[in-house]
Design a protein around this motif. Sequence first.
Motif, PDB file in Angstrom:
ATOM      1  N   ASN A  65       2.137   8.203   0.622  1.00 31.75           N
ATOM      2  CA  ASN A  65       2.873   7.826   1.609  1.00 31.75           C
ATOM      3  C   ASN A  65       3.426   6.322   1.701  1.00 31.75           C
ATOM      4  N   PHE A  66       4.608   6.173   1.116  1.00 25.19           N
ATOM      5  CA  PHE A  66       5.097   4.853   0.759  1.00 25.19           C
ATOM      6  C   PHE A  66       5.847   3.884   1.881  1.00 25.19           C
ATOM      7  N   HIS A  67       4.870   3.598   2.540  1.00 25.55           N
ATOM      8  CA  HIS A  67       5.574   2.904   3.867  1.00 25.55           C
ATOM      9  C   HIS A  67       6.711   2.037   3.521  1.00 25.55           C
ATOM     10  N   VAL A  68       7.443   2.056   4.543  1.00 25.21           N
ATOM     11  CA  VAL A  68       8.672   1.066   4.472  1.00 25.21           C
ATOM     12  C   VAL A  68       8.846   0.470   5.784  1.00 25.21           C
ATOM     13  N   SER A  69       9.071  -0.763   5.629  1.00 28.96           N
ATOM     14  CA  SER A  69       8.933  -1.822   6.735  1.00 28.96           C
ATOM     15  C   SER A  69      10.123  -2.569   6.914  1.00 28.96           C
TER      16      SER A  69
ATOM     17  N   PRO B   6      -2.321  16.128  21.369  1.00 27.83           N
ATOM     18  CA  PRO B   6      -2.277  15.106  20.555  1.00 27.83           C
ATOM     19  C   PRO B   6      -3.626  14.707  20.059  1.00 27.83           C
ATOM     20  N   VAL B   7      -3.816  14.331  18.831  1.00 32.84           N
ATOM     21  CA  VAL B   7      -5.190  14.175  17.844  1.00 32.84           C
ATOM     22  C   VAL B   7      -5.461  12.874  17.804  1.00 32.84           C
ATOM     23  N   ILE B   8      -6.360  12.402  18.363  1.00 36.09           N
ATOM     24  CA  ILE B   8      -7.112  10.983  18.040  1.00 36.09           C
ATOM     25  C   ILE B   8      -7.995  10.775  17.293  1.00 36.09           C
ATOM     26  N   ASP B   9      -7.837   9.914  16.012  1.00 34.28           N
ATOM     27  CA  ASP B   9      -9.019   9.949  15.111  1.00 34.28           C
ATOM     28  C   ASP B   9      -9.428   8.287  14.863  1.00 34.28           C
ATOM     29  N   GLN B  10     -10.132   7.997  13.941  1.00 33.30           N
ATOM     30  CA  GLN B  10     -10.278   6.588  13.658  1.00 33.30           C
ATOM     31  C   GLN B  10      -9.314   5.882  13.040  1.00 33.30           C
ATOM     32  N   SER B  11      -8.244   6.399  12.669  1.00 29.45           N
ATOM     33  CA  SER B  11      -7.167   5.463  12.058  1.00 29.45           C
ATOM     34  C   SER B  11      -6.509   4.505  12.784  1.00 29.45           C
ATOM     35  N   GLN B  12      -5.510   3.747  12.163  1.00 26.14           N
ATOM     36  CA  GLN B  12      -5.146   2.555  12.965  1.00 26.14           C
ATOM     37  C   GLN B  12      -4.139   2.986  13.899  1.00 26.14           C
ATOM     38  N   SER B  13      -3.270   4.435  13.562  1.00 26.86           N
ATOM     39  CA  SER B  13      -2.317   4.774  14.354  1.00 26.86           C
ATOM     40  C   SER B  13      -3.115   5.434  15.591  1.00 26.86           C
ATOM     41  N   TYR B  14      -2.328   5.046  16.699  1.00 26.38           N
ATOM     42  CA  TYR B  14      -2.787   5.612  17.911  1.00 26.38           C
ATOM     43  C   TYR B  14      -3.181   6.954  17.927  1.00 26.38           C
ATOM     44  N   ILE B  15      -1.931   7.818  17.882  1.00 24.39           N
ATOM     45  CA  ILE B  15      -1.949   9.278  17.718  1.00 24.39           C
ATOM     46  C   ILE B  15      -1.686   9.472  16.215  1.00 24.39           C
TER      47      ILE B  15
ATOM     48  N   PRO C 216       2.773 -12.396   8.713  1.00 29.03           N
ATOM     49  CA  PRO C 216       2.262 -11.235   8.373  1.00 29.03           C
ATOM     50  C   PRO C 216       2.254 -10.933   6.743  1.00 29.03           C
ATOM     51  N   PHE C 217       0.970 -10.123   6.565  1.00 30.86           N
ATOM     52  CA  PHE C 217       0.984 -10.068   4.920  1.00 30.86           C
ATOM     53  C   PHE C 217       1.233  -8.747   4.491  1.00 30.86           C
ATOM     54  N   PHE C 218       2.257  -8.248   3.948  1.00 29.46           N
ATOM     55  CA  PHE C 218       2.612  -6.876   3.602  1.00 29.46           C
ATOM     56  C   PHE C 218       1.682  -6.358   2.487  1.00 29.46           C
ATOM     57  N   THR C 219       1.108  -5.263   2.661  1.00 27.42           N
ATOM     58  CA  THR C 219       0.480  -4.625   1.518  1.00 27.42           C
ATOM     59  C   THR C 219       0.960  -3.198   1.613  1.00 27.42           C
ATOM     60  N   CYS C 220       0.114  -2.364   0.803  1.00 28.52           N
ATOM     61  CA  CYS C 220       0.631  -0.864   0.915  1.00 28.52           C
ATOM     62  C   CYS C 220      -0.020  -0.275   2.076  1.00 28.52           C
ATOM     63  N   ALA C 221      -0.683  -0.827   3.114  1.00 23.01           N
ATOM     64  CA  ALA C 221      -0.994  -0.255   4.074  1.00 23.01           C
ATOM     65  C   ALA C 221      -0.071  -0.079   5.305  1.00 23.01           C
ATOM     66  N   GLU C 222      -0.351   0.811   6.088  1.00 25.05           N
ATOM     67  CA  GLU C 222       1.066   1.289   6.970  1.00 25.05           C
ATOM     68  C   GLU C 222       1.509   0.087   7.939  1.00 25.05           C
ATOM     69  N   PHE C 223       0.505  -0.918   8.297  1.00 26.92           N
ATOM     70  CA  PHE C 223       0.727  -2.113   9.010  1.00 26.92           C
ATOM     71  C   PHE C 223       0.068  -3.418   8.392  1.00 26.92           C
ATOM     72  N   PRO C 224       1.084  -4.405   8.469  1.00 27.05           N
ATOM     73  CA  PRO C 224       0.850  -5.606   7.860  1.00 27.05           C
ATOM     74  C   PRO C 224      -0.514  -6.100   8.468  1.00 27.05           C
TER      75      PRO C 224
ATOM     76  N   LEU D 271      10.728  -3.846   3.147  1.00 22.11           N
ATOM     77  CA  LEU D 271       9.673  -3.613   2.139  1.00 22.11           C
ATOM     78  C   LEU D 271       9.060  -2.490   1.949  1.00 22.11           C
ATOM     79  N   VAL D 272       8.777  -2.087   0.694  1.00 24.35           N
ATOM     80  CA  VAL D 272       8.200  -0.709   0.402  1.00 24.35           C
ATOM     81  C   VAL D 272       6.983  -0.701  -0.406  1.00 24.35           C
ATOM     82  N   ALA D 273       6.015   0.109   0.300  1.00 20.75           N
ATOM     83  CA  ALA D 273       4.752   0.157  -0.507  1.00 20.75           C
ATOM     84  C   ALA D 273       4.762   0.663  -1.783  1.00 20.75           C
ATOM     85  N   GLY D 274       4.232  -0.023  -2.710  1.00 20.97           N
ATOM     86  CA  GLY D 274       4.290   0.635  -4.031  1.00 20.97           C
ATOM     87  C   GLY D 274       3.293   1.627  -4.493  1.00 20.97           C
ATOM     88  N   ASN D 275       2.278   1.800  -3.917  1.00 22.06           N
ATOM     89  CA  ASN D 275       1.239   2.688  -4.002  1.00 22.06           C
ATOM     90  C   ASN D 275       0.550   3.198  -2.968  1.00 22.06           C
ATOM     91  N   ASN D 276      -0.130   4.363  -2.566  1.00 19.58           N
ATOM     92  CA  ASN D 276      -0.752   4.883  -1.452  1.00 19.58           C
ATOM     93  C   ASN D 276      -1.477   6.154  -2.003  1.00 19.58           C
TER      94      ASN D 276
END
Length: 379
Positions: free
Chosen positions: A59-63, A234-243, A28-36, A50-55
């Motif tokens: 939304n500073f994602h924590v993993s 539930p709202v479905i859009d084009q993001s990586q999050s399912y809902i 896994p390669f952790f960036t500032c995105a929600e998923f690696p 791991l904490v995203a340093g910018n967004n």
Amino acid sequence: MDKTIGLACNISTGKLDANQAVSGGEYPFFTCAEFPDQIDHFAYDDDVVLVAGNNARGNFHVSRYKGKFNAYQRTYILTAKEGFNIDYVYYALKLELKRLREKSQGSQTKFLTMPILTGIHFRDITGDEQTEIANVLSVIDQKIELNNRINAELEAMAKTLYDYWFVQFDFPDDSPQGQGKPYKTSGGKMVYNPTLKREIPEGWSDGIISDVIGKVPQAMKVLAKEFQDNGKVPVIDQSQSYICGFTDDETATIQPESAHVIFGDHTRAVKLVNFDYARGADGTQVLVAKSDKVPSYLLYQIVSDIDLSSYGYARHYKFLKESKCVIPRAEVSQRYQNTVKHWHEKIRDNIFQNYELERLRDWLLPMLMNGQVTVGEAS
């Protein structure tokens, strides 16, 4: 007296640029995105937060991760000092997401600076108390992760069956000659198709995606700024999050007859939706199966298998619609549909169970961390 993240943790940052991700990489390669992302080499092997340093939205994602990984240069890597529980640190940081957003700096991209991160406070309790609280919350997260692994296995099963039947053409041959044996392997007749530039089973044909999709249901699109954390639909859009959120506006509801396929015009994300939902705006394309030769669950797998990555950042839907595909005989397609439908229904049930578990966890989190509820009361 409260403690701070700076006192509780050793903190470093990754070393790589975000563009060094490798599709299909081993680690896994952790960036500032929600998923690696993935990468083919690792620089760290540890038990970390791991904490995203910018967004862009703050939304500073924590993993939470244990093992070999790599990290982007704006990703903070935290290990716990003696006397502090790394899981407790993780949950303390999750609780601070909203406050981090409020304290973020920068006018366009939001930045989480080292002083802000190290200055985050949490309740000063013993290591045993930290472990007790973390264990309660971890049990919920472990069930969520188990459901995610089950869903990944079910998705893999459906993909394997698709490859076996519609790529290798070894679907069960139910003709008197085939007697249920794998079609191609057992000598089923193959015919060269000049459009697809390959042999396909006799009686099958070729087409493009636009040939097998129908009219999109008319419904209001829900804007990102209108998403709610909870709601009726539930709202479905084009993001990586399912809902991606919820709405209480039931006039936006779309009711699939069987299932719809959602395709991200920009992101190329592909989702199968087999429940009532609302459509997100900005690039959320709805594909409705109109042919019994390519029913909804098969359409999902065909679209998922189409590689549009060579077009880079673009409006991909126009390329998707012109993509070539094989058109099977209806009886083979329907047999596939009937087989995988139950797997996708289990995936749906797990997704909604995870949503309820996340709600429970997020309800317990502040009360446990602030001492309003003790571990005995929580369990």
